[in-house]
Enzyme design. Structure first.
Site, PDB file in Angstrom:
ATOM      1  N   GLU A  58      -4.503  11.311   1.617  1.00 61.34           N
ATOM      2  CA  GLU A  58      -3.845  10.831   2.827  1.00 61.34           C
ATOM      3  C   GLU A  58      -2.571  11.610   3.143  1.00 61.34           C
ATOM      4  O   GLU A  58      -2.272  11.874   4.308  1.00 61.34           O
ATOM      5  CB  GLU A  58      -3.534   9.330   2.698  1.00 61.34           C
ATOM      6  CG  GLU A  58      -4.776   8.443   2.650  1.00 61.34           C
ATOM      7  CD  GLU A  58      -5.519   8.495   1.320  1.00 61.34           C
ATOM      8  OE1 GLU A  58      -4.940   8.992   0.335  1.00 61.34           O
ATOM      9  OE2 GLU A  58      -6.674   8.043   1.251  1.00 61.34           O
ATOM     10  N   HIS A 127      -7.371  -4.017   1.020  1.00 55.09           N
ATOM     11  CA  HIS A 127      -8.071  -3.794   2.287  1.00 55.09           C
ATOM     12  C   HIS A 127      -7.588  -4.729   3.390  1.00 55.09           C
ATOM     13  O   HIS A 127      -8.241  -4.854   4.407  1.00 55.09           O
ATOM     14  CB  HIS A 127      -9.584  -3.993   2.114  1.00 55.09           C
ATOM     15  CG  HIS A 127     -10.239  -2.941   1.282  1.00 55.09           C
ATOM     16  ND1 HIS A 127     -10.157  -2.936  -0.088  1.00 55.09           N
ATOM     17  CD2 HIS A 127     -10.973  -1.856   1.618  1.00 55.09           C
ATOM     18  CE1 HIS A 127     -10.829  -1.896  -0.554  1.00 55.09           C
ATOM     19  NE2 HIS A 127     -11.336  -1.224   0.453  1.00 55.09           N
TER      20      HIS A 127
END
Ligand SMILES: Cc1ncc(C[n+]2csc(CCOP(=O)(O)OP(=O)(O)O)c2C)c(N)n1
Lengths: 324, 371
Positions: A58, A127
């Site tokens: 990322e 999540h």
């Protein structure tokens, strides 16, 4: 009827068509079309040069986006999930947010960072984070989160066209929400909150995933005799103090509703500002209904964590009506 | 195996050298033309004089901090001269001599370190990113820019400066990996000056060399004597042209030594011996090239004196310009946060403007006067 996911997909497609400097990249966004299918079909239509899969990293995704933006492109990157955007935080805080300032305005970074965020979809840990407090506390970033299908399209187009970096938070649980919307559609610009439901007795201030919750609560409150106004912030930065304060001055009472942790969450800032500016119009302290200050719970407990209609109504009930 | 075979330079632990420590040409090496060698000498001498001047300005309180390039001039001069003006540099806080060699106004190079703004020069004008302090983060910017240039069809190469310590950062790994996967035209130029502040290389890595790390990413790795400007120039130029030709990135490790402490605020005697420093003094990059140029008759006493005078002049002008206090507009803080300030920023700007106006009205010692 189209879903928010379809509106986002169309926004990306239209942006890629409208401006050849727009590039879309991230993890699994190419062939697969993203784990939520928001980039579905883009590689097929625009080719691997404009919509591509990156290695799994990322910081690498956002760091390379900076270099591409410096060279004149307009990167739209996807962080696969809220909690997996954290490795990119250094690039975000140290460079994305600061480069315009560091270079006295000479280098602008028109980067859009799309992050599916927040809970309510039964995701296992990592999540379901509501990470907006980190972003709104970082000067130099715009922070945007749509609650409606039309805003999803319009705000994403505006984010991509913005000369400044935008953290674009997509409420996962609204991806499959539907509305009758003809695209392309243009809604209000950044920095403008919208009254989604007019009311006279109290203002519910919400954004992203809690806007539907607030609207539902307002409907239910009607049965108890309270006529509630619901304000959808749409963009946390810039923050539309004017619309929010105008509403609170009318109603005299306010509750901020968000999923993020309450302590030092965006609600703290909003409550403080509303209090500073509307003090003499307030009939009761500004209350907050937020996520608890615990790590996001496992899926089987999330219904107890998420600010739901009942908790909002309980807060409304505590707005010192007896003094009225 | 295939990667090593693919590259024209099998990875050797022995750093490439064109001049040995006595200034004698290494066997079988073709040197750059004499005029170019002389030019490199000039840049080295000016670079060092600039560096010494910056260190002196720090002692006089004119700079907030100065990370010296002393001992690393050959790395910075050789690498910068090896790229074109249309190529991009991604420097760290250490690269002052590189930026001066690039032709950036030395006052603009020192703006960050003086503390009047975060970056003094126009990155687009010099095709040089701002000096970067968060370690290795700039390596990713270099990869992105190089990839973008390639997408645009431009033959631009990005040169990313990285320190030996910074090679341990995740961003360095991500940058090397992205660059190799994209075949981006980037050269990673690691100045291995043996220390990351106090931590020696042996505590950063268990690899045989930093250049060896290239193998794992699928790119060529080169080791070069970082105190030999001719070798640095040659190795970096080869890597740059390799990248420009579409052959992808290279990791270059320049083996050198930081003669000064990490910055003026550091005390190097706490972690290294003076014997070690003295040993490296014998490998000085300027002495080495000067010996060579004198031996081949390109340089004599008069030439040395002329170049020294030029460097002196450069330093004197810098000193003079740095001896005045910069005039700052505090309101500028608000000007470059967003293209359009938010309402909240406007409000805060108005607050500061009012404070400044009150200060301007109040006589000296205005704070007391108001109290
Ligand atoms: C991400 C990050 N961590 C820590 C620091 C603090 N720091 C500044 S310089 C430095 C040492 C870097 O060493 P090296 O990469 O070898 O470069 P050198 O300073 O020797 O040129 C450290 C730890 C930093 N700037 N950035």
């Amino acid at each position: 009827m189209i879903t928010m996911a379809q509106a986002l997909n169309t926004a990306l497609r239209d942006a890629l068509r409208a401006d050849e400097r727009v590039l879309v990249f991230g993890e699994d966004v190419g062939t697969l079309g993203g784990v939520f299918r928001i980039t579905d079909g883009l590689t097929r239509e625009f080719g691997e040069q404009r919509c591509f899969d990156t290695p799994l990293a990322e910081s690498g995704i956002l760091g390379t986006a900076i270099g591409m933006a410096m060279y004149g492109y307009r990167p739209v990157v996807e962080m696969q999930f809220d909690a997996f955007a954290y490795p990119a935080f250094e690039q975000l805080a140290s460079h994305v947010a600061k480069l315009r300032n560091r270079t006295r305005g000479r280098v602008a970074l028109p980067i859009t960072i799309r992050i599916p965020y927040a809970g309510g979809i039964g995701g296992v840990e990592h999540h379901s984070d509501s990470s907006e407090a980190y972003y709104v506390a970082t000067p130099g970033l715009h922070v945007v989160t749509p609650a409606t299908v039309a805003d999803a399209y319009s705000l994403l187009r505006r984010a991509i066209a913005s000369p400044d970096p935008v953290v674009f938070l997509e409420p996962k649980r609204l991806y499959w929400s539907k509305a009758e919307v003809a695209l392309p559609v243009q809604t209000e610009p950044f920095g403008r909150a919208v009254v989604r439901r007019p009311g006279t007795d109290a203002t519910l201030i919400a954004y992203g995933p809690t806007v539907p919750t607030a609207l539902e609560a307002a409907e239910a409150a009607g049965e108890e005799g309270w006529d509630l106004e619901v304000v959808d912030l749409r963009t946390l930065v810039p923050f539309d103090e004017e619309t929010v304060c105008a509403s609170v001055r009318r109603t005299g009472r306010a509750v901020v509703v968000h999923e993020a942790h309450g302590f030092a969450g965006p609600g703290a800032e909003i409550a403080a500002r509303v209090t500073e500016r509307c003090f003499h119009h307030l009939e009761a302290p500004v209350l907050r209904v937020t996520g608890f200050d615990v790590p996001y719970p496992p899926p089987m407990l999330e219904k107890h964590y998420l600010p739901g209609v009942d908790r909002v109504l309980d807060a409304v009930a505590r707005l010192q009506w007896e003094t009225a | 195996m295939t990667v090593l075979a693919e590259t024209s330079h099998p990875l050797s632990l022995e750093p490439v050298q064109l001049l040995d420590e006595h200034g004698d040409p290494a066997d079988g090496q073709v040197l750059p033309p004499a005029a170019q060698r002389l030019q490199m000498y000039r840049r080295l001498v000016v670079g060092r004089r600039f560096d010494r001047q910056a260190a002196a300005l720090t002692r006089q309180g004119r700079l907030a901090v100065y990370p010296s390039s002393n001992g690393q001039e050959a790395c910075q001069v050789g690498a910068v001269l090896a790229v074109r003006d249309t190529d991009w540099l991604f420097p760290t806080y250490r690269e002052s001599v590189a930026l001066v060699t690039r032709g950036i106004d030395p006052v603009e190079v020192l703006t960050l370190l003086r503390g009047d703004w975060h970056c003094g020069y126009d990155p687009y004008h010099h095709r040089t990113a701002p000096q970067c302090t968060p370690l290795a983060t700039q390596a990713l910017h270099a990869v992105g820019l190089a990839h973008a240039a390639r997408l645009a069809g431009d033959d631009v190469v990005a040169l990313a400066f990285v320190g030996d310590g910074a090679t341990s950062e995740g961003d360095c790994h991500e940058a090397l990996n992205f660059a190799a996967v994209y075949r981006a035209p980037v050269v990673f130029f690691v100045q291995n000056n043996q220390y990351a502040i106090s931590v020696p290389l042996a505590k950063q890595t268990a690899a045989s060399s930093l250049a060896h790390k290239a193998i794992g990413y699928g790119m060529p790795g080169r080791r070069v004597d970082g105190n030999d400007v001719l070798a640095v120039y040659r190795v970096v130029r080869d890597a740059v042209e390799h990248a420009r030709a579409g052959q992808g990135p290279t990791l270059v490790e320049a083996v050198t030594y930081r003669m000064d402490a990490h910055t003026n605020a550091d005390d190097a005697s706490r972690y290294r011996t003076s014997a070690e420093v003295d040993a490296w003094r014998k490998r000085d990059p300027i002495t080495r090239l000067e010996r060579h140029l004198r031996a081949v008759g390109v340089l004599d006493d008069a030439g040395v004196a002329e170049i020294a005078a030029e460097a002196e002049d450069f330093a004197a002008r810098l000193r003079e310009r740095m001896n005045t206090d910069p005039v700052l507009d505090p309101m500028e803080m608000f000007r470059h946060v967003y293209a359009e300030p938010t309402p909240q920023l406007r409000e805060q700007a108005a607050l500061l403007a009012a404070e400044l106006a009150a200060e301007a009205e109040a006589p000296v010692g205005g704070v007391e006067a108001r109290a």
